[in-house]
Design an enzyme around this catalytic site. Structure first.
Site, PDB file in Angstrom:
ATOM      1  N   ASP A 151     -12.987  -6.400   5.073  1.00  0.00           N
ATOM      2  CA  ASP A 151     -12.117  -5.252   4.514  1.00  0.00           C
ATOM      3  C   ASP A 151     -11.590  -5.165   2.675  1.00  0.00           C
ATOM      4  O   ASP A 151     -11.689  -6.534   2.996  1.00  0.00           O
ATOM      5  CB  ASP A 151     -11.031  -5.229   5.236  1.00  0.00           C
ATOM      6  CG  ASP A 151     -11.425  -4.846   6.407  1.00  0.00           C
ATOM      7  OD1 ASP A 151     -12.374  -4.383   7.277  1.00  0.00           O
ATOM      8  OD2 ASP A 151      -9.984  -4.117   7.258  1.00  0.00           O
ATOM      9  N   HIS A 205      -4.690   1.853   0.949  1.00  0.00           N
ATOM     10  CA  HIS A 205      -4.157   1.551   2.226  1.00  0.00           C
ATOM     11  C   HIS A 205      -2.911   1.984   2.329  1.00  0.00           C
ATOM     12  O   HIS A 205      -2.306   0.534   3.013  1.00  0.00           O
ATOM     13  CB  HIS A 205      -4.532   0.045   1.751  1.00  0.00           C
ATOM     14  CG  HIS A 205      -4.883  -1.039   2.441  1.00  0.00           C
ATOM     15  ND1 HIS A 205      -3.763  -2.063   2.984  1.00  0.00           N
ATOM     16  CD2 HIS A 205      -5.909  -1.986   2.695  1.00  0.00           C
ATOM     17  CE1 HIS A 205      -3.815  -1.995   4.117  1.00  0.00           C
ATOM     18  NE2 HIS A 205      -6.111  -2.354   3.730  1.00  0.00           N
ATOM     19  N   HIS A 305     -11.950 -10.300   5.748  1.00  0.00           N
ATOM     20  CA  HIS A 305     -11.310  -9.696   4.597  1.00  0.00           C
ATOM     21  C   HIS A 305     -12.390 -10.448   2.931  1.00  0.00           C
ATOM     22  O   HIS A 305     -13.009 -11.824   3.287  1.00  0.00           O
ATOM     23  CB  HIS A 305      -9.834  -9.554   4.165  1.00  0.00           C
ATOM     24  CG  HIS A 305      -8.867  -8.812   5.197  1.00  0.00           C
ATOM     25  ND1 HIS A 305      -8.718  -9.184   6.684  1.00  0.00           N
ATOM     26  CD2 HIS A 305      -8.438  -7.706   4.504  1.00  0.00           C
ATOM     27  CE1 HIS A 305      -7.924  -8.512   7.151  1.00  0.00           C
ATOM     28  NE2 HIS A 305      -8.170  -7.795   6.045  1.00  0.00           N
TER      29      HIS A 305
HETATM   30 ZN   LIG Z   1      -7.058  -3.867   5.007  1.00  0.00          ZN
END
Ligand SMILES: [Zn+2]
Ligand SMILES: *[C@@H]1O[C@H](CO)[C@@H](O)[C@H](O)[C@H]1NC(C)=O
Ligand SMILES: *[C@@H]1O[C@H](CO)[C@@H](O)[C@H](O)[C@H]1NC(C)=O
Length: 426
Positions: A151, A205, A305
């Site tokens: 992500d 986001h 991430h």
């Molecule tokens: Zn995120």
């Protein structure tokens, strides 16, 4: 990379490729319907290509001033959206496809809150933030599989990850943030050109349940638009809500207006908080070690991430253990459904021309692998690069799905997807 044979066997045996055991039971019992949830003539295919297929449109070079100037630099303004997106939302609302769940209030340090009288665990709301699972959404991969995905990219720290994946011949899904694409165009192209599968993680986001329907469309559609116009016409199929925050309303907007499906996760190392001291490399290492040595059912989707060096390092550290423990790695979007883009044909080619053209219904209305395999879809002569696009910016060198799987295998996988979609349509 070829699909592992074990994966290919899954739809044969169970008839359920996409998801968890619940699908197994249901697809076995139900007859396949004559139409699929999201046929190729779903209106989404009109939303990102507003001219005829032969319009000879020249897409701006990714990273050029013209390209940059075309996208919002911050939270998109709902008053400056293409009318087609608003019309599609209004239509879905009028047809009663968007459940009337109230927006949440974002409360710092805690979960977004619903007004009194709306239980986030009830089926009428079903908020994933409160761990309610909406049937049909992807939380797990097939047994024995490790679904690779990251992500919050693209960011400068993504480069090392992309290179590592490429050196090791691994595929991954990048759940990208729209403004990060705008701000890191070269890294975006690097992810795409080195074979990364692209999915959405919204434009800026937010907690999606706090937004009204128009803002939800803006967050998703602008991210689809920048990906579509910067990859020779690919329309992503999957999205991942920031913080995992979505409910039946948010899901319906994404799905009914934009054709998007959700991929969540079943384990979270909180690697995103290493940099801020929320967790440590050691703690991430220890969680990873435990899960990788643990049960193979269901398959793993670990929330990871790519916007911090430490998060990237945590994956690189864990990688040998994924292999050593016998997991079959694969891009999570590909494991979830076979096709990564909504306009990907049965052979794994993304055909930009499919975006605007109506598709022969016989191609999508069949539940057998043989008929989906002999697709009559129009094919672009160059299998993966944009036919309507101008420059080399659009990923002509894309090492896409077609290179990863022979046509017959992809067609077979596609049939599993159709079987699963058939279930979802019930
Ligand atoms: Zn995120
Ligand atoms: C994206 O491409 C479409 C054509 O496919 C065009 O109409 C649209 O204006 C482009 N969007 C941006 C933001 O450049
Ligand atoms: C955990 O850290 C140790 C010591 O640095 C390392 O040998 C091991 O590979 C790491 N394991 C994982 C899963 O990251």
């Amino acid at each position: 990379m070829l699909f592992p044979l074990a994966l290919l066997a899954a739809p044969l045996v169970s008839g359920a490729f996409v998801a968890r055991d619940v699908h197994h039971e249901h697809t076995a019992k139900r007859a396949l319907p004559g139409t699929w949830y999201q046929a190729r003539d779903h209106p989404v295919h009109q939303l990102f290509k507003r001219g005829p297929t032969t319009d000879g449109i020249q897409y701006a070079e990714v990273g050029s001033p013209t390209w940059s100037a075309a996208y919002p630099v911050r939270t998109p303004d709902v008053n400056q959206m293409p009318q087609a997106w608003l019309d599609a939302l209004a239509k879905a609302e009028q047809e009663g496809k968007i459940p009337n769940v109230p927006q949440t209030t974002n409360t710092p340090q805690t979960n977004p809150k619903y007004p009194a009288g709306h239980d986030p665990m009830s089926p009428e709301v079903c908020s994933a933030t409160y761990k309610c699972r909406i049937p049909g959404d992807v939380w797990d991969t097939p047994d024995g599989h490790f679904g690779t995905g990251f992500d919050d990219g693209p960011e400068p720290s993504s480069v090392r990850l992309i290179d590592f994946l490429q050196e090791n011949g691994e595929d991954a899904t990048h759940f990208m943030i729209g403004v990060n694409i705008l701000n890191n165009p070269q890294t975006f192209l690097h992810a795409f050109n080195s074979g990364g599968d692209l999915a959405l993680h919204t434009y800026t986001h937010p907690y999606m349940t706090t937004l009204d329907n128009k803002n939800i469309v803006a967050q998703l559609a602008w991210t689809m638009e920048i990906i579509h116009n910067s990859t020779g016409g690919r329309i992503p199929r999957y999205w991942r809500p920031p913080y995992g925050d979505y409910d039946v309303r948010v899901r319906a907007v994404a799905r009914e207006v934009l054709g998007l499906e959700v991929i969540l996760w079943n384990h979270d190392t909180e690697d995103w908080s290493i940099a801020s001291g929320g967790t440590t490399m050691q703690a991430v290492n220890s969680s990873m070690s435990q899960w990788l040595a643990g049960p193979k059912s269901p398959g793993l989707i670990i929330l990871e991430h790519e916007h911090h060096e430490q998060a990237v390092q945590a994956f690189i550290d864990a990688f040998p253990h994924v292999k050593a423990n016998g997991w079959q790695m694969g891009s999570v979007a590909r494991l979830a459904g076979g096709s990564v883009y909504q306009n990907e044909d049965a052979s794994g080619n993304v055909v930009p021309a499919l975006v605007a053209g109506p598709i022969d219904a016989s191609q999508v209305n069949s539940g057998t692998s043989s008929s989906t395999g002999s697709s009559s879809a129009p094919r672009s002569s160059s299998s993966s690069a944009a036919t309507t696009s101008s420059g080399s910016n659009t990923g002509a060198a894309k090492n896409g799905a077609a290179a990863h799987a022979p046509a017959s295998i992809s067609a077979f996988v596609a049939s599993g997807v159709l079987a699963a979609l058939a279930f979802l349509a019930q």
